[in-house]
Design an enzyme around this catalytic site. Structure first.
Site, PDB file in Angstrom:
ATOM      1  N   TYR A  34      64.510  57.216  57.064  1.00 18.67           N
ATOM      2  CA  TYR A  34      64.462  57.696  58.981  1.00 18.67           C
ATOM      3  C   TYR A  34      62.940  57.323  58.954  1.00 18.67           C
ATOM      4  O   TYR A  34      63.041  56.514  60.372  1.00 18.67           O
ATOM      5  CB  TYR A  34      64.633  59.007  58.289  1.00 18.67           C
ATOM      6  CG  TYR A  34      63.883  59.897  60.409  1.00 18.67           C
ATOM      7  CD1 TYR A  34      64.997  60.156  61.183  1.00 18.67           C
ATOM      8  CD2 TYR A  34      62.842  60.085  60.624  1.00 18.67           C
ATOM      9  CE1 TYR A  34      65.368  60.129  62.047  1.00 18.67           C
ATOM     10  CE2 TYR A  34      62.634  60.659  61.528  1.00 18.67           C
ATOM     11  CZ  TYR A  34      63.812  60.245  62.795  1.00 18.67           C
ATOM     12  OH  TYR A  34      64.339  60.858  63.934  1.00 18.67           O
TER      13      TYR A  34
ATOM     14  N   SER B 131      60.656  58.267  67.399  1.00 18.43           N
ATOM     15  CA  SER B 131      59.516  58.815  66.270  1.00 18.43           C
ATOM     16  C   SER B 131      58.141  58.703  66.126  1.00 18.43           C
ATOM     17  O   SER B 131      57.351  58.168  65.928  1.00 18.43           O
ATOM     18  CB  SER B 131      60.261  59.491  65.225  1.00 18.43           C
ATOM     19  OG  SER B 131      59.470  61.157  64.298  1.00 18.43           O
TER      20      SER B 131
END
Ligand code: BGC
Length: 285
Positions: A183, A170
């Site tokens: 995350y 990401s």
């Protein structure tokens, strides 16, 4: 037509064909392959000639739908259940892949979750769950795939590399993300896992890379992009001014897994419409 043009045309046709078949005879396992980015990657790899194993955790129907789509385009596919954060389940999943396809050439570590909370309110279990699936799950699958790549070695007719591992990370492996500490930490961890593996496994002719997507329309962020104000807020962070589609990532994954990208290892490719470009500075600073 002059001869040199005919030769050139023939060459272009051959190149186009080889792109369409760039993963021919290879076996790919895509974790979290029943939806979102994983599903698009599984289908694209199938279209490029790979036999595909689609991992899912609970939705067998969705995974089997992807299997049928791939079979419909003339390729072999299976669905394989496993919670990637559980060592025994991961090992069983790889056994199932070998039973069906004999080996593995490409691992796409795509399975990932978000459990967002303000830091003071973040529960230990939400912290652990995200780290377990995103980071530990990637480790467990990478380890199993790497064992097989090393044991089996290079098969030159299939690929120039003995194996390829692609982490779907990401932009938050680099961009800090308030309210998403678990995350972002998992993705930051993936970056060092990817680089350390790339360094360690390169002598075995194994290529290890990440693709780091920006905002891509999947279920993980549906709540945001579905509403017009969420869509606008997201696009304000994307200089290219469109939210990504899963296929934007899938095309890069196929290319990165193919011999076209044979000299690439230890790298992160950001596929993010410019989200990494400090969009806040677009209008000054
Ligand atoms: C997250 C999405 C988010 C995107 C950009 C991704 O890694 O899963 O929820 O929209 O990053 O911030």
């Amino acid at each position: 037509m002059p001869l040199y043009l005919m030769v050139q045309n023939q060459k272009i046709k051959e190149d186009m064909l080889s792109i369409g078949n760039s993963l021919k005879n290879q076996v790919a396992l895509v974790t979290g392959g029943s939806s979102g980015i994983g599903k698009a990657i599984a289908k694209a790899m199938g279209k490029s000639g790979a036999k595909v194993a689609i991992n899912y955790i609970s939705d067998k129907n969705e995974a089997d739908q992807v299997v049928q789509d791939i079979q419909g385009s003339g390729q072999s596919a299976i669905s394989v259940q496993a919670d990637v954060s559980q060592e025994d389940q991961v090992m069983e999943m790889f056994r199932n892949v070998y039973d069906k396809f004999g080996t593995i050439d490409i691992l796409v570590n795509n399975a990932g979750i978000q459990k967002d909370a303000k830091f003071l309110e973040m529960s230990f279990s939400d912290w652990q769950m995200v780290l377990n699936v995103n980071l530990t799950g990637s480790f467990l699958c990478a380890r199993e795939a790497a064992k097989e790549f090393c044991q089996r070695g290079l098969i030159p007719e299939r690929s120039k590399a003995a194996g390829k591992i692609i982490f779907i990370s990401s932009v938050h492996d680099t961009i800090p993300w308030a309210g998403h500490a678990n995350y972002a930490s998992s993705k930051g961890g993936i970056m060092m896992l990817m680089k350390s593996l790339a360094q360690e496994l390169a002598p075995h002719k194994i290529r290890v890379n990440s693709i780091s997507p920006g905002a891509v329309k999947t279920d993980i962020n549906r709540e945001v992009w579905e509403k017009p104000e969420g869509d606008a807020k997201m696009r304000a962070l994307i200089p290219y001014d469109r939210i990504g589609e899963p296929e934007d990532i899938a095309r890069v994954a196929v290319w990165l897994a193919s011999d076209e990208a044979d000299y690439i290892t230890g790298t992160t490719i950001y596929v993010d419409g410019g989200m990494m470009l400090y969009p806040g500075f677009q209008t000054g600073g």
